[in-house]
Motif scaffolding. Structure first.
Motif, PDB file in Angstrom:
ATOM      1  N   GLY A   7       0.813  -1.206   0.000  1.00  0.00           N
ATOM      2  CA  GLY A   7       0.000   0.000   0.000  1.00  0.00           C
ATOM      3  C   GLY A   7       0.841   1.248   0.000  1.00  0.00           C
ATOM      4  O   GLY A   7       2.070   1.204  -0.040  1.00  0.00           O
ATOM      5  N   ILE A   8       0.148   2.368   0.080  1.00  0.00           N
ATOM      6  CA  ILE A   8       0.806   3.667   0.101  1.00  0.00           C
ATOM      7  C   ILE A   8       0.999   4.092   1.552  1.00  0.00           C
ATOM      8  O   ILE A   8       0.071   4.071   2.352  1.00  0.00           O
ATOM      9  CB  ILE A   8      -0.024   4.711  -0.669  1.00  0.00           C
ATOM     10  CG1 ILE A   8      -0.150   4.277  -2.128  1.00  0.00           C
ATOM     11  CG2 ILE A   8       0.601   6.092  -0.563  1.00  0.00           C
ATOM     12  CD1 ILE A   8      -1.120   5.106  -2.938  1.00  0.00           C
ATOM     13  N   LEU A   9       2.212   4.468   1.869  1.00  0.00           N
ATOM     14  CA  LEU A   9       2.553   4.884   3.224  1.00  0.00           C
ATOM     15  C   LEU A   9       1.965   6.267   3.478  1.00  0.00           C
ATOM     16  O   LEU A   9       2.332   7.241   2.830  1.00  0.00           O
ATOM     17  CB  LEU A   9       4.072   4.897   3.391  1.00  0.00           C
ATOM     18  CG  LEU A   9       4.634   5.135   4.767  1.00  0.00           C
ATOM     19  CD1 LEU A   9       4.120   4.104   5.762  1.00  0.00           C
ATOM     20  CD2 LEU A   9       6.144   5.107   4.726  1.00  0.00           C
ATOM     21  N   CYS A  21      -4.436   0.820   1.643  1.00  0.00           N
ATOM     22  CA  CYS A  21      -4.561  -0.264   0.659  1.00  0.00           C
ATOM     23  C   CYS A  21      -5.940  -0.175   0.027  1.00  0.00           C
ATOM     24  O   CYS A  21      -6.928  -0.627   0.624  1.00  0.00           O
ATOM     25  CB  CYS A  21      -4.374  -1.617   1.324  1.00  0.00           C
ATOM     26  SG  CYS A  21      -2.797  -1.804   2.093  1.00  0.00           S
ATOM     27  N   ASN A  22      -6.014   0.453  -1.142  1.00  0.00           N
ATOM     28  CA  ASN A  22      -7.277   0.610  -1.869  1.00  0.00           C
ATOM     29  C   ASN A  22      -8.365   1.251  -1.029  1.00  0.00           C
ATOM     30  O   ASN A  22      -9.496   0.787  -0.983  1.00  0.00           O
ATOM     31  CB  ASN A  22      -7.754  -0.742  -2.422  1.00  0.00           C
ATOM     32  CG  ASN A  22      -6.776  -1.315  -3.411  1.00  0.00           C
ATOM     33  OD1 ASN A  22      -6.203  -0.582  -4.210  1.00  0.00           O
ATOM     34  ND2 ASN A  22      -6.575  -2.618  -3.357  1.00  0.00           N
ATOM     35  N   ASP A  43       4.890   7.088  -0.768  1.00  0.00           N
ATOM     36  CA  ASP A  43       5.478   6.025  -1.588  1.00  0.00           C
ATOM     37  C   ASP A  43       4.803   4.687  -1.280  1.00  0.00           C
ATOM     38  O   ASP A  43       4.237   4.491  -0.205  1.00  0.00           O
ATOM     39  CB  ASP A  43       6.975   5.899  -1.325  1.00  0.00           C
ATOM     40  CG  ASP A  43       7.772   7.080  -1.852  1.00  0.00           C
ATOM     41  OD1 ASP A  43       7.218   7.847  -2.670  1.00  0.00           O
ATOM     42  OD2 ASP A  43       8.927   7.251  -1.437  1.00  0.00           O
ATOM     43  N   THR A  44       4.926   3.767  -2.219  1.00  0.00           N
ATOM     44  CA  THR A  44       4.384   2.426  -2.036  1.00  0.00           C
ATOM     45  C   THR A  44       5.381   1.580  -1.241  1.00  0.00           C
ATOM     46  O   THR A  44       6.587   1.666  -1.441  1.00  0.00           O
ATOM     47  CB  THR A  44       4.126   1.755  -3.401  1.00  0.00           C
ATOM     48  OG1 THR A  44       3.194   2.560  -4.122  1.00  0.00           O
ATOM     49  CG2 THR A  44       3.550   0.364  -3.235  1.00  0.00           C
TER      50      THR A  44
END
Length: 190
Positions: A7-9, A21-22, A43-44
């Protein structure tokens, strides 16, 4: 069970981070070794995880490496060690340092971690013996040999950090006296 999450932090607040996460935000506990190696927010990130279900909470723990995750799981198997203490141990030392500590049966090093007393340290060393995969050459030395070399260097006045670094240069299969000489040569080059 949640074994991995990407996911994206969104947020970093030690020892927690928030991962999107989505559209779903997961709050994940991470050791400081993982925290220091995280990318910038936005960032991912991919984390290996361990879900712990208690009566009052479902807690998710994340790790950047498989070794950290495996060490965390081994620590949880020990009676009296919970997730909080396991996280503190992995925050206080790397997995290779923990494996080296177990190989050398060094209780003093473990008792420096907050929440670890003498009895818990002794139990940890006993129950983790042979269970942690160490990538250091110290693990190749027999535990008795490495311990004797360490004690010899400490009695000569070297700090524990210096002595442990020198032991890493000692090849497996050496006698104690040859190991001490090899470690001293490594220390003299520093």
């Amino acid at each position: 069970m949640i074994g991995r999450i990407t996911g994206i932090l969104i947020e970093k607040n030690p020892p927690y981070l928030l991962l999107d996460c989505n559209g779903i935000g997961y709050e994940i506990n991470v050791p400081m070794s993982t925290f220091y190696n995280l990318p910038h927010t936005g960032d991912t990130v991919v984390l290996l995880t361990q879900l712990i279900v208690r009566e009052d909470a479902h807690l998710l723990y994340g790790f950047l490496t498989r070794l950290e995750q495996q060490a965390f799981r081994e620590l949880l198997k020990i009676s009296g060690i919970g997730a909080r203490i396991a996280l503190a141990i992995l925050s206080g030392m790397s997995v290779s340092d923990l494996a080296q500590t177990v190989t050398l049966q060094n209780t003093a090093r473990l008792t420096r971690v907050p929440g670890i007393g003498q009895k818990i340290a002794e139990r940890l060393l006993l129950e983790l013996k042979g269970k942690l995969d160490s990538k250091t050459s110290t693990a190749a030395l027999s535990a008795d040999c490495a311990s004797d070399i360490l004690h010899a260097l400490l009695s000569l006045g070297y700090s524990e950090k210096e002595a442990l670094a020198a032991i890493k240069n000692v090849p497996s299969g050496m006698s104690i006296s040859d190991g001490i000489k090899c470690a001293l040569r490594a220390l003299s080059k520093v």
